[in-house]
Design a protein around this motif. Structure first.
Motif, PDB file in Angstrom:
ATOM      1  N   GLU A   5       0.819  -1.213   0.000  1.00  0.00           N
ATOM      2  CA  GLU A   5       0.000   0.000   0.000  1.00  0.00           C
ATOM      3  C   GLU A   5       0.858   1.272   0.000  1.00  0.00           C
ATOM      4  N   HIS A   6       2.135   1.148   0.338  1.00  0.00           N
ATOM      5  CA  HIS A   6       3.021   2.303   0.421  1.00  0.00           C
ATOM      6  C   HIS A   6       3.826   2.550  -0.852  1.00  0.00           C
ATOM      7  N   PHE A   7       3.868   1.568  -1.732  1.00  0.00           N
ATOM      8  CA  PHE A   7       4.581   1.719  -2.999  1.00  0.00           C
ATOM      9  C   PHE A   7       3.577   2.111  -4.072  1.00  0.00           C
ATOM     10  N   LYS A   8       3.505   3.392  -4.403  1.00  0.00           N
ATOM     11  CA  LYS A   8       2.596   3.880  -5.455  1.00  0.00           C
ATOM     12  C   LYS A   8       3.336   4.084  -6.768  1.00  0.00           C
ATOM     13  N   SER A   9       4.683   4.207  -6.667  1.00  0.00           N
ATOM     14  CA  SER A   9       5.491   4.369  -7.868  1.00  0.00           C
ATOM     15  C   SER A   9       6.825   3.669  -7.658  1.00  0.00           C
ATOM     16  N   SER A  15       7.945   5.475 -12.185  1.00  0.00           N
ATOM     17  CA  SER A  15       6.784   5.026 -12.955  1.00  0.00           C
ATOM     18  C   SER A  15       5.718   4.463 -12.025  1.00  0.00           C
ATOM     19  N   THR A  16       4.475   4.608 -12.401  1.00  0.00           N
ATOM     20  CA  THR A  16       3.373   4.006 -11.637  1.00  0.00           C
ATOM     21  C   THR A  16       3.089   2.583 -12.133  1.00  0.00           C
ATOM     22  N   ALA A  17       3.940   2.076 -13.000  1.00  0.00           N
ATOM     23  CA  ALA A  17       3.765   0.728 -13.548  1.00  0.00           C
ATOM     24  C   ALA A  17       4.412  -0.324 -12.649  1.00  0.00           C
ATOM     25  N   ILE A  18       4.396  -0.094 -11.342  1.00  0.00           N
ATOM     26  CA  ILE A  18       4.963  -1.058 -10.400  1.00  0.00           C
ATOM     27  C   ILE A  18       3.841  -1.949  -9.879  1.00  0.00           C
ATOM     28  N   LYS A  19       4.084  -3.235  -9.872  1.00  0.00           N
ATOM     29  CA  LYS A  19       3.090  -4.224  -9.434  1.00  0.00           C
ATOM     30  C   LYS A  19       3.703  -5.103  -8.354  1.00  0.00           C
ATOM     31  N   PHE A  20       2.844  -5.572  -7.487  1.00  0.00           N
ATOM     32  CA  PHE A  20       3.272  -6.463  -6.398  1.00  0.00           C
ATOM     33  C   PHE A  20       2.624  -7.815  -6.606  1.00  0.00           C
ATOM     34  N   ASP A  21       3.447  -8.879  -6.602  1.00  0.00           N
ATOM     35  CA  ASP A  21       2.859 -10.206  -6.516  1.00  0.00           C
ATOM     36  C   ASP A  21       3.081 -10.670  -5.080  1.00  0.00           C
ATOM     37  N   THR A  22       2.963 -11.897  -4.778  1.00  0.00           N
ATOM     38  CA  THR A  22       2.949 -12.345  -3.383  1.00  0.00           C
ATOM     39  C   THR A  22       4.209 -12.045  -2.582  1.00  0.00           C
ATOM     40  N   LYS A  23       5.343 -11.793  -3.248  1.00  0.00           N
ATOM     41  CA  LYS A  23       6.554 -11.551  -2.465  1.00  0.00           C
ATOM     42  C   LYS A  23       7.509 -10.516  -3.034  1.00  0.00           C
ATOM     43  N   HIS A  24       7.178  -9.874  -4.140  1.00  0.00           N
ATOM     44  CA  HIS A  24       8.079  -8.838  -4.626  1.00  0.00           C
ATOM     45  C   HIS A  24       7.369  -7.832  -5.526  1.00  0.00           C
ATOM     46  N   PHE A  25       8.028  -6.662  -5.636  1.00  0.00           N
ATOM     47  CA  PHE A  25       7.569  -5.588  -6.515  1.00  0.00           C
ATOM     48  C   PHE A  25       8.357  -5.670  -7.816  1.00  0.00           C
ATOM     49  N   GLU A 113       1.756   1.539  11.540  1.00  0.00           N
ATOM     50  CA  GLU A 113       0.803   1.186  10.481  1.00  0.00           C
ATOM     51  C   GLU A 113       1.422   0.476   9.281  1.00  0.00           C
ATOM     52  N   ILE A 114       2.622  -0.050   9.427  1.00  0.00           N
ATOM     53  CA  ILE A 114       3.229  -0.845   8.365  1.00  0.00           C
ATOM     54  C   ILE A 114       3.482  -2.251   8.908  1.00  0.00           C
ATOM     55  N   ASP A 115       3.099  -3.271   8.127  1.00  0.00           N
ATOM     56  CA  ASP A 115       3.340  -4.654   8.504  1.00  0.00           C
ATOM     57  C   ASP A 115       4.751  -5.068   8.103  1.00  0.00           C
ATOM     58  N   TYR A 116       5.510  -5.555   9.080  1.00  0.00           N
ATOM     59  CA  TYR A 116       6.824  -6.124   8.842  1.00  0.00           C
ATOM     60  C   TYR A 116       6.710  -7.613   9.105  1.00  0.00           C
ATOM     61  N   TYR A 117       7.266  -8.404   8.218  1.00  0.00           N
ATOM     62  CA  TYR A 117       7.193  -9.852   8.369  1.00  0.00           C
ATOM     63  C   TYR A 117       8.501 -10.331   8.967  1.00  0.00           C
ATOM     64  N   THR A 118       8.406 -11.051  10.062  1.00  0.00           N
ATOM     65  CA  THR A 118       9.589 -11.522  10.762  1.00  0.00           C
ATOM     66  C   THR A 118       9.589 -13.034  10.854  1.00  0.00           C
ATOM     67  N   LEU A 119      10.760 -13.560  11.083  1.00  0.00           N
ATOM     68  CA  LEU A 119      10.911 -14.950  11.477  1.00  0.00           C
ATOM     69  C   LEU A 119      11.562 -14.897  12.846  1.00  0.00           C
ATOM     70  N   ASP A 120      10.795 -15.248  13.864  1.00  0.00           N
ATOM     71  CA  ASP A 120      11.273 -15.199  15.240  1.00  0.00           C
ATOM     72  C   ASP A 120      11.984 -16.513  15.563  1.00  0.00           C
ATOM     73  N   MET A 121      13.291 -16.442  15.795  1.00  0.00           N
ATOM     74  CA  MET A 121      14.079 -17.604  16.171  1.00  0.00           C
ATOM     75  C   MET A 121      14.230 -17.592  17.680  1.00  0.00           C
ATOM     76  N   VAL A 122      13.880 -18.701  18.292  1.00  0.00           N
ATOM     77  CA  VAL A 122      13.750 -18.754  19.743  1.00  0.00           C
ATOM     78  C   VAL A 122      14.847 -19.633  20.346  1.00  0.00           C
ATOM     79  N   PHE A 123      15.418 -19.123  21.428  1.00  0.00           N
ATOM     80  CA  PHE A 123      16.473 -19.832  22.143  1.00  0.00           C
ATOM     81  C   PHE A 123      16.088 -19.976  23.606  1.00  0.00           C
TER      82      PHE A 123
END
Length: 172
Positions: A5-9, A15-25, A113-123
């Motif tokens: 939602e934050h990448f409009k160009s 360019s506004t021709a930027i598209k997002f699929d499931t894991k990259h722009f 208000e931005i989602d960050y995806y993490t991998l929490d490694m637990v010790f």
């Protein structure tokens, strides 16, 4: 809010021709390709001589005032083991004497208000001396609770709830 939602160009050619699929722009104008990967984070399970689990109380949002495990994000060029040791020193003023991998869980960490995806490694960590223990950094207070008395609904972050639940099951 998902980062898409934050990448409009396109950051490279505007360019506004930027598209997002499931894991990259991807920009169809200049070929800019930007992957969204999980950020590395650590959480640490610490118990005292009575077998009680150390839980922190979050000082800031997200989930201010809820239970958490000590830990945090892994810095660039830092190992997860060094991150766990650093975070315990920063948050609790404690020195880890041994560290053992426990498990990992994915998490969505929403910050400003931005989602960050993490991998929490637990010790699981051992501490020889708890006398320097103090709540520092983003920790408002510290509690030790018997695993049987932990109310996981009082834990804010989804991954930490899952981690603590798995830990409780492992010691029951």
């Amino acid at each position: 809010m998902h980062i898409k939602e934050h990448f409009k160009s396109c950051p490279k050619c505007q360019s506004t021709a930027i598209k997002f699929d499931t894991k990259h722009f991807v920009c169809s104008e200049c070929g800019f390709d930007f992957y969204i990967n999980a950020s590395a984070a650590v959480a640490v399970l610490i118990t005292n001589a009575k077998g009680e689990l150390l839980l922190t109380v979050r000082k800031f949002d997200p989930f201010k005032g809820t239970y958490d495990l000590p830990g945090g994000f892994v810095d660039i060029n830092e190992t997860v083991e060094n991150a766990a040791t650093r975070e315990i020193k920063e948050e609790l003023n404690l020195d880890i004497t041994s560290l053992e991998y426990f498990c990992s869980f994915p998490n969505t960490y929403t910050y400003k208000e931005i989602d960050y995806y993490t991998l929490d490694m637990v010790f699981k960590a051992e501490i020889e001396d708890f006398t320097p223990l103090q709540a520092n950094d983003d920790v408002s207070s510290i509690v030790f609770l018997s695993p049987k008395k932990i109310d996981t609904t009082a834990i804010g972050l989804t991954s930490i709830k899952a981690i603590v639940s798995k830990y409780i099951d492992s010691v029951s």
